[in-house]
Design a protein around this motif. Structure first.
Motif, short mmCIF file in Angstrom:
data_model
loop_
_atom_site.label_atom_id
_atom_site.label_comp_id
_atom_site.label_asym_id
_atom_site.label_seq_id
_atom_site.Cartn_x
_atom_site.Cartn_y
_atom_site.Cartn_z
N TYR A 102 1.22 -7.73 2.61
CA TYR A 102 0.52 -7.53 1.34
C TYR A 102 1.52 -7.73 0.20
N TYR A 107 1.24 -8.63 -2.77
CA TYR A 107 0.84 -8.23 -4.13
C TYR A 107 0.32 -6.80 -4.10
N GLN A 108 0.81 -6.00 -5.08
CA GLN A 108 0.37 -4.60 -5.18
C GLN A 108 -0.45 -4.46 -6.46
N TYR A 109 -1.69 -4.04 -6.30
CA TYR A 109 -2.59 -3.93 -7.43
C TYR A 109 -2.25 -2.74 -8.30
N ASP A 110 -1.98 -1.63 -7.69
CA ASP A 110 -1.69 -0.41 -8.46
C ASP A 110 -0.21 -0.06 -8.27
N LYS A 111 0.59 -0.38 -9.29
CA LYS A 111 2.05 -0.15 -9.18
C LYS A 111 2.39 1.34 -9.05
N ASN A 147 0.72 3.53 -7.25
CA ASN A 147 0.24 4.08 -5.98
C ASN A 147 1.16 3.62 -4.85
N GLU A 203 -0.56 2.45 -1.46
CA GLU A 203 -1.57 1.41 -1.48
C GLU A 203 -1.49 0.52 -0.23
N ARG A 204 -0.26 0.06 0.14
CA ARG A 204 -0.11 -0.83 1.29
C ARG A 204 -0.42 -0.10 2.59
N LYS A 209 -4.15 0.15 2.98
CA LYS A 209 -4.75 -1.13 3.38
C LYS A 209 -4.50 -1.39 4.87
#
Length: 807
Positions: free
Chosen positions: A721, A723-727, A729, A732-733, A736
């Motif tokens: 992953y 790309y991290q959408y919420d820096k 969080n 996050e990975r 997912k």
């Protein structure tokens, strides 16, 4: 130079009880270090500690603050341990932090530190080199049987043989002396004593020789032994000195027996028959006034018998008879008293005086008998006159007046007084007797073994040994003079400026760093050189960590060519030389190692000639490790079953890991050696934690599980992953990846963080690792990877040598 084969570390820095044969194993067999050895390990795993152990051989001391070090290094020629590490002469050169502190302390302390100078042979000293070779030819070589060194070996052998013969002979004498002192004299109850030893027997031998003491006769030995057994005797009572009376009696007897008397009316028959006259006279006392008849014939006695007899035996004869009786009685008394005049017996004397007593007594007995015979003769003369009262007698002169008897009695009394005095000195006399017996024993012993001859032989052997030693010393002096001359020539060759130029050559050629240089300034007062780091034309201070690393490593490589090192077969250990360097400089460090050390020279027959005997390089950097794989790997010949030899690799890869209790060395896993990535290594560590049984054999993997899991998931999830959408969080990975399983996500995050970061939860480090949680989480993560991407999971399994997982 003997190559290092293995190392066991009982106690040194981060190592505790490390056993090589239990850790460095392939297919159940212990492996060894080879000519080239690459060691990988994270920071603080134990790499520098290992380099410090090897450095002890070079520096002849332990690092500071290492208490009770204990290790053993097995080499091709033997074992180097903490018992002998400072006495072995091996050519070792180690680059690590300690090397920088010793040689380039200026880099850490600009005010008090300095840079140690070194010199290399200048290019314009060919004539000096030729002179050195001439001197070296004079020295020669033992293996080639040439020169003074070979001659010295012969002299050394001769000296050793001479000393061995001398020591063996002296040892034989020593053994005989000890045996006699301990088994013969010490155990002898008569004259031995408990503390008698070889020192005392040597003292007795010196005494015998100094005083020229002769061996005692059997009789003397017997008397001394008797004296040692003597008990104290009573004092002898000595009589008053005897005064001989022979002269006195002789005079009296002579006066009596020579006196002439006549009867008033002699009876002729009695005068004619002295026996009859004596018989008649004795009968008067039985008859006169008692009876009138004869007691013999019983006849009547004549009436005038008494008147006739009185006229025959008149008063004068009666007086003489009375005198004879008185003197006879005195003589008899004197003779009777002779038996008591001495008052001495042999039993009253000590054994040492008994023989003298017996000798004296024989003389005394003879003198006494002669003296007594004289008195008996006088008594007989008186008896004769008594029986013939009217006949005078002329006696012969006195032959023995008793003076010889008096003299011998006097001597015997002196002997008695001496005997009485001996009572007072008996203890001392016995001690002297004991010493005489012991000295005599030693005298007999040294005569029996012919000690003088043995010592003469010892003296001859000593002279031979001293002669051989003198010859050896003379040749040693010659060798020392030649070595001194060679050293003087070497000193003339030394050029510190060339040393600085060599450092600059490496800085400029390999790193293109023309801004920094090393300068050798001459100190005119001390006639020496001083190294300075220059930045352009000015002395450089406040160097960056990277600059310090570059200068120190170039300095080390250049120092391998100094006059004390060049030409020697070296064991080289380089510990993490790329600290604070960027990727370009890391490559240049590799290039410098390859070109100066690792790349072999070609012999005339096409074979390789390596510039080192053994090389160790350790690092924590995977990029540098990747370059190290490209180093020229040495090969060695190995005969196969068909008798043909083929070249096989003479290099080995190791991994150093820190455990809960100790660092350890093991063979590097193939995936790390082949792929040169930590990603495969981390996967393998997680894979090994899938079963709690493995904790019994390798607890440190479980101890490091949190850190390994965190680093693996960071890399794995980043590539999955990117790309991290919420820096903001951080989970996050993880979310997912694990999907709709918040419990597993939270557990994974807790274990991976709590076990790898202790600064905020320090008490975790004080508690036991929760082993049951780790296999559970390891299997969960592995299962998720397989679920998400079975192809990638099986590829990872294959990279660590595990079989693929089937659905």
């Amino acid at each position: 130079m003997a190559k290092i084969k293995s190392i066991d570390i009982e106690n040194f820095g981060s190592y505790r009880g490390f056993s090589w044969n239990k850790s460095v194993i392939r297919k159940g067999e212990p492996q060894e270090f080879k000519r080239l050895n690459i060691l990988y390990g994270r920071n603080y795993s134990g790499k520098t500690t290992l380099s410090r152990i090897i450095s002890c051989i070079e520096t002849k001391k332990y690092p500071d603050n290492y208490n009770n070090p204990s290790f053993s290094i097995t080499t091709e020629s033997g074992v180097i341990s903490t018992n002998n590490v400072f006495s072995v002469n091996e050519n070792v050169r180690v680059y690590n932090k300690d090397f920088i502190k010793r040689n380039l302390s200026f880099l850490e302390d600009h005010h008090n530190g300095q840079i140690e100078t070194f010199a290399i042979i200048g290019s314009d000293n060919q004539k000096l080199e030729e002179q050195i070779k001439v001197q070296e030819r004079n020295l020669g070589n033992i293996e080639e049987r040439s020169g003074l060194l070979y001659e010295r070996q012969i002299k050394l052998n001769n000296m050793n043989k001479a000393r061995e013969l001398e020591e063996s002979h002296n040892s034989d004498i020593e053994k005989k002396l000890k045996n006699h002192a301990n088994n013969k004299i010490k155990k002898n109850r008569t004259y031995g004593h408990a503390n008698y030893n070889i020192t005392k027997i040597r003292a007795d031998i010196d005494k015998i020789r100094k005083n020229s003491i002769d061996i005692l006769s059997d009789e003397e030995v017997s008397n001394l032994k008797s004296l040692t057994k003597e008990e104290t005797l009573n004092e002898i009572i000595i009589n008053s000195p005897y005064q001989p009376q022979s002269l006195h009696f002789h005079k009296k007897v002579e006066d009596i027996v020579s006196k002439k008397i006549n009867p008033t009316a002699p009876i002729q028959d009695l005068l004619n028959d002295s026996i009859l006259q004596a018989w008649v006279k004795s009968g008067i006392t039985h008859h006169k006034g008692k009876r009138n008849t004869c007691g013999f014939c019983n006849q009547e006695l004549p009436a005038d018998i008494w008147q006739k007899l009185d006229k025959h035996f008149n008063k004068e004869s009666d007086d003489l008879d009375r005198n004879i009786t008185e003197v006879s009685n005195s003589l008899k008394s004197e003779i009777s008293n002779l038996s008591n005049i001495l008052g001495l017996t042999k039993d009253q004397f000590y054994s040492s005086e008994k023989s003298n007593f017996e000798t004296y007594y024989k003389t005394y007995d003879k003198s006494l008998n002669l003296y007594k015979k004289q008195l008996d003769n006088l008594l007989n003369v008186l008896e004769k006159r008594k029986n013939d009262i009217f006949s005078s007698i002329q006696i012969s002169p006195l032959e023995n007046d008793g003076r010889d008897l008096t003299l011998i009695i006097k001597k015997m009394y002196e002997l008695a007084r001496k005997n009485n005095n001996k009572t007072k000195t008996l203890a001392q006399d016995k001690a002297e007797a004991i010493e005489k017996l012991r000295i005599n024993d030693v005298a007999v012993f040294i005569q029996n073994i012919d000690l003088a001859k043995e010592e003469q032989k010892s003296s001859e052997l000593k002279k031979k040994s001293e002669s051989e030693t003198k010859d050896l010393n003379e040749i040693d002096n010659k060798i020392e003079e030649i070595k001194k001359r060679i050293e003087e020539l070497r000193i003339q060759q030394n050029d510190e400026r060339k040393g600085a130029e060599k450092v600059n050559e490496y800085l400029n050629h390999f790193f293109g760093h023309k801004g920094l240089s090393l300068k050798a300034d001459e100190d005119s007062k001390e006639s020496t050189f001083i190294f300075k780091i220059m930045r352009g034309d000015n002395e450089a201070y406040n160097l960056s960590e990277g600059e310090c690393s570059l200068i120190s490593f170039c300095y080390f490589i250049a120092k391998l060519e100094d006059t004390k090192t060049k030409g020697k077969d070296l064991i080289i250990y380089i510990d993490d030389p790329i600290s604070s360097l960027d990727s370009n400089h890391i490559f240049f460090v590799y290039s410098l190692i390859e070109s100066v050390i690792a790349k072999p020279l070609k012999n005339s027959d096409g074979s390789n000639n390596y510039k080192y005997e053994q090389l160790f390089i350790s690092t924590h950097n995977l990029d540098f490790f990747k370059y190290l794989k490209r180093l020229s790997h040495p090969k060695r010949k190995n005969s196969n079953n068909g008798g043909k030899s083929k070249a096989i690799s003479d290099s080995q890869y190791f991994i150093i890991e820190s455990g809960e209790h100790s660092s350890k060395i093991s063979l590097m896993p193939n995936y790390l050696k082949d792929y040169t990535t930590e990603f495969n290594y981390l996967f393998h560590q997680i894979f090994l934690c899938r079963d709690s049984i493995n904790a019994n054999e390798n607890h440190e993997r479980f101890y490091s599980f949190g850190n390994n899991l965190r680093k693996f998931l960071e890399a794995f999830l980043f590539y999955k992953y990117p790309y991290q959408y919420d820096k903001n969080n951080s989970l996050e990975r993880l979310i997912k990846f694990f999907g709709e399983d918040p419990t597993s996500t939270t557990l994974t995050n807790r274990i991976s963080n709590e076990l790898s970061h202790l600064e905020e939860i320090f008490d975790r480090s004080m508690k036991p690792i929760e082993i049951p949680e780790i296999p559970k989480l390891a299997n969960f993560v592995l299962d998720k990877i397989y679920e998400k991407d079975p192809d990638q999971y099986n590829a990872l399994l294959k990279s660590i040598g595990e079989p693929e997982r089937v659905p």
